[in-house]
Design a protein around this motif. Structure first.
Motif, PDB file in Angstrom:
ATOM      1  N   PRO A 151       0.795  -1.237   0.000  1.00 15.08           N
ATOM      2  CA  PRO A 151       0.000   0.000   0.000  1.00 15.08           C
ATOM      3  C   PRO A 151       0.822   1.279   0.000  1.00 15.08           C
ATOM      4  O   PRO A 151       0.326   2.333  -0.393  1.00 15.08           O
ATOM      5  CB  PRO A 151      -0.830  -0.121   1.294  1.00 15.08           C
ATOM      6  CG  PRO A 151      -0.946  -1.579   1.538  1.00 15.08           C
ATOM      7  CD  PRO A 151       0.358  -2.151   1.091  1.00 15.08           C
ATOM      8  N   GLU A 152       2.087   1.213   0.450  1.00 13.52           N
ATOM      9  CA  GLU A 152       2.944   2.387   0.471  1.00 13.52           C
ATOM     10  C   GLU A 152       3.674   2.615  -0.848  1.00 13.52           C
ATOM     11  O   GLU A 152       4.313   3.647  -1.043  1.00 13.52           O
ATOM     12  CB  GLU A 152       3.978   2.257   1.601  1.00 13.52           C
ATOM     13  CG  GLU A 152       3.374   2.095   2.990  1.00 13.52           C
ATOM     14  CD  GLU A 152       2.574   3.305   3.414  1.00 13.52           C
ATOM     15  OE1 GLU A 152       2.972   4.428   3.043  1.00 13.52           O
ATOM     16  OE2 GLU A 152       1.560   3.133   4.096  1.00 13.52           O
ATOM     17  N   GLY A 153       3.587   1.619  -1.754  1.00 11.37           N
ATOM     18  CA  GLY A 153       4.274   1.756  -3.030  1.00 11.37           C
ATOM     19  C   GLY A 153       5.592   1.015  -3.120  1.00 11.37           C
ATOM     20  O   GLY A 153       6.321   1.150  -4.105  1.00 11.37           O
ATOM     21  N   ASN A 154       5.918   0.185  -2.121  1.00 10.35           N
ATOM     22  CA  ASN A 154       7.156  -0.585  -2.162  1.00 10.35           C
ATOM     23  C   ASN A 154       6.966  -1.835  -3.027  1.00 10.35           C
ATOM     24  O   ASN A 154       6.123  -2.680  -2.706  1.00 10.35           O
ATOM     25  CB  ASN A 154       7.562  -1.022  -0.751  1.00 10.35           C
ATOM     26  CG  ASN A 154       7.874   0.157   0.141  1.00 10.35           C
ATOM     27  OD1 ASN A 154       8.807   0.900  -0.096  1.00 10.35           O
ATOM     28  ND2 ASN A 154       7.063   0.340   1.182  1.00 10.35           N
ATOM     29  N   THR A 181      -1.570   1.703  -5.846  1.00 11.92           N
ATOM     30  CA  THR A 181      -0.677   0.886  -5.025  1.00 11.92           C
ATOM     31  C   THR A 181      -1.433  -0.368  -4.576  1.00 11.92           C
ATOM     32  O   THR A 181      -2.531  -0.637  -5.032  1.00 11.92           O
ATOM     33  CB  THR A 181      -0.179   1.669  -3.792  1.00 11.92           C
ATOM     34  OG1 THR A 181      -1.295   1.941  -2.933  1.00 11.92           O
ATOM     35  CG2 THR A 181       0.467   2.985  -4.193  1.00 11.92           C
ATOM     36  N   ASN A 182      -0.818  -1.111  -3.668  1.00 12.08           N
ATOM     37  CA  ASN A 182      -1.401  -2.355  -3.154  1.00 12.08           C
ATOM     38  C   ASN A 182      -1.791  -3.291  -4.303  1.00 12.08           C
ATOM     39  O   ASN A 182      -2.881  -3.847  -4.336  1.00 12.08           O
ATOM     40  CB  ASN A 182      -2.634  -2.068  -2.294  1.00 12.08           C
ATOM     41  CG  ASN A 182      -2.978  -3.229  -1.374  1.00 12.08           C
ATOM     42  OD1 ASN A 182      -2.120  -3.820  -0.739  1.00 12.08           O
ATOM     43  ND2 ASN A 182      -4.261  -3.583  -1.300  1.00 12.08           N
ATOM     44  N   GLU A 221       8.446   8.124  -4.163  1.00  9.59           N
ATOM     45  CA  GLU A 221       9.676   7.975  -3.396  1.00  9.59           C
ATOM     46  C   GLU A 221      10.111   6.530  -3.307  1.00  9.59           C
ATOM     47  O   GLU A 221      11.312   6.216  -3.352  1.00  9.59           O
ATOM     48  CB  GLU A 221       9.466   8.544  -1.985  1.00  9.59           C
ATOM     49  CG  GLU A 221      10.665   8.397  -1.076  1.00  9.59           C
ATOM     50  CD  GLU A 221      10.364   8.863   0.342  1.00  9.59           C
ATOM     51  OE1 GLU A 221      11.233   8.676   1.207  1.00  9.59           O
ATOM     52  OE2 GLU A 221       9.271   9.414   0.584  1.00  9.59           O
ATOM     53  N   ARG A 222       9.153   5.607  -3.222  1.00 10.39           N
ATOM     54  CA  ARG A 222       9.478   4.218  -2.928  1.00 10.39           C
ATOM     55  C   ARG A 222       9.380   3.272  -4.127  1.00 10.39           C
ATOM     56  O   ARG A 222      10.027   2.226  -4.145  1.00 10.39           O
ATOM     57  CB  ARG A 222       8.574   3.703  -1.800  1.00 10.39           C
ATOM     58  CG  ARG A 222       8.688   4.533  -0.541  1.00 10.39           C
ATOM     59  CD  ARG A 222       7.868   3.968   0.585  1.00 10.39           C
ATOM     60  NE  ARG A 222       7.991   4.789   1.781  1.00 10.39           N
ATOM     61  CZ  ARG A 222       7.473   4.469   2.956  1.00 10.39           C
ATOM     62  NH1 ARG A 222       6.794   3.347   3.106  1.00 10.39           N
ATOM     63  NH2 ARG A 222       7.630   5.270   3.990  1.00 10.39           N
ATOM     64  N   PHE A 223       8.558   3.641  -5.103  1.00 12.11           N
ATOM     65  CA  PHE A 223       8.255   2.690  -6.174  1.00 12.11           C
ATOM     66  C   PHE A 223       9.278   2.695  -7.292  1.00 12.11           C
ATOM     67  O   PHE A 223       9.522   1.675  -7.925  1.00 12.11           O
ATOM     68  CB  PHE A 223       6.874   3.004  -6.762  1.00 12.11           C
ATOM     69  CG  PHE A 223       6.423   2.046  -7.839  1.00 12.11           C
ATOM     70  CD1 PHE A 223       5.998   0.771  -7.508  1.00 12.11           C
ATOM     71  CD2 PHE A 223       6.436   2.414  -9.174  1.00 12.11           C
ATOM     72  CE1 PHE A 223       5.589  -0.114  -8.487  1.00 12.11           C
ATOM     73  CE2 PHE A 223       6.023   1.537 -10.156  1.00 12.11           C
ATOM     74  CZ  PHE A 223       5.599   0.267  -9.813  1.00 12.11           C
ATOM     75  N   ASN A 224       9.875   3.852  -7.566  1.00  7.65           N
ATOM     76  CA  ASN A 224      10.606   4.025  -8.810  1.00  7.65           C
ATOM     77  C   ASN A 224      12.059   3.601  -8.778  1.00  7.65           C
ATOM     78  O   ASN A 224      12.828   3.947  -9.672  1.00  7.65           O
ATOM     79  CB  ASN A 224      10.516   5.488  -9.242  1.00  7.65           C
ATOM     80  CG  ASN A 224       9.084   5.879  -9.545  1.00  7.65           C
ATOM     81  OD1 ASN A 224       8.542   5.524 -10.573  1.00  7.65           O
ATOM     82  ND2 ASN A 224       8.470   6.590  -8.622  1.00  7.65           N
TER      83      ASN A 224
END
Length: 318
Positions: A151-154, A181-182, A221-224
């Motif tokens: 859910p946070e984009g990780n 996300t998720n 911030e987290r996915f890319n």
């Protein structure tokens, strides 16, 4: 799927499935999956009185304080991602993305003694089901679900490239108005089936789990950090429309360096009297405009992303 004790039942759904039909369901006494956030029961759903429409389904109970209005908003977010999946698939020659679209329904009947008996047997299970609970009905797809993106984009280390591309496509196709996300699902029949995505939008209109611009910033911030070559076509910000930027957002590294060296001074925020401060506090937020990022870029056409200050000279891998 063999089912027993179908003593729980819903009313016809409030929202429609992708083909426009409304559904009601009977489902089992015991939940098939129990997590901190939800309980999932296996059941059978029907469209109206047509028993030939019988379809295996998952009946999902979320947190008790999530009301009907919030669930409908959440499903509308999934409906938008379902629409975007169709557009995305039209650009793909290989693996296709399927997004399961749930229906919002209200409980009609609860199995006798369900709450008391089952909670005694399962000491860690505290969810009480009431006659008027709102739930989600979703087609049951057998398989091992993998959390490709949390859910946070990780992203998970096994997240397929096509899921990366799809997430960027959703942001790009909506001109920067949302991210998804998720992304959890299964790989099946040369495709990926996704369930229960979470949408973060500029207008924060898709329910309690929509964290708005904060959720979007966290996603970028987290996915890319693990983008594939296929993502690049969706990473240009040229046609993206965001909310108006504050003047303190800097589009080039040179400006940021000048500010760090005190060559350029940042103007101090204005001071207000007590009455003026109250008026500012009570004033509504500024409206979102449709000004594309390209129209406010510096003359050298160096585009910038609203969630970082790095230079985009060609395509910024963020």
């Amino acid at each position: 799927m063999e089912l027993n004790k179908l003593e729980n039942q819903t009313l016809p759904s409030i929202t429609s499935s992708a083909d426009g039909r409304k559904w009601w369901a009977n489902f089992e006494f015991y939940p098939d999956v129990v997590t901190n956030r939800k309980s999932i029961f296996r059941g059978l759903m029907y469209s109206g009185e047509n028993y030939y429409s019988q379809t295996e389904c998952a009946v999902k109970f979320g947190e008790p304080d999530v009301n009907e209005e919030e669930l409908i908003k959440y499903v509308e977010g999934i409906r938008e991602i379902h629409r975007l999946a169709g557009l995305f698939n039209a650009t793909q020659k290989g693996v296709k993305i399927t997004v399961l679209l749930p229906c919002v329904a209200v409980m009609d009947k609860v199995a006798p003694f369900y709450n008391r008996v089952f909670r005694m047997m399962q000491k860690n299970y505290t969810r009480i089901i009431a006659d008027d609970d709102c739930i989600l009905l979703e087609e049951w797809v057998q398989g091992h679900y993998v959390p490709f993106v949390d859910p946070e984009g990780n992203p998970n280390s096994v997240c397929p490239d096509v899921v990366h591309q799809f997430a960027h496509f959703c942001h790009h196709e909506t001109k920067g108005q949302l991210v998804v996300t998720n992304l959890q699902g299964i790989e099946k029949d040369n495709g990926i089936i996704l369930s229960s995505p979470v949408v973060h939008s500029v207008e924060r209109k898709y329910g309690q789990r929509d964290k708005g611009m904060t959720g979007m910033a966290t996603f970028f911030e987290r996915f890319n950090n693990a983008c594939s070559e296929g993502c690049k076509q969706y990473l240009s910000n040229k046609d993206i429309a965001y909310p108006s930027y504050p003047p303190s957002v800097h589009s080039t590294e040179k400006e940021a360096q000048l500010i760090a060296n005190n060559t350029i001074k940042i103007s101090e925020p204005p001071s207000y009297s007590a009455s003026e401060a109250q008026n500012v506090q009570n004033s509504p937020p500024p409206p979102y405009d449709e000004t594309p990022a390209s129209s406010i870029s510096p003359p050298n056409q160096t585009y910038f992303h609203p969630f970082n200050t790095r230079t985009n000279k060609e395509i910024q891998i963020i």
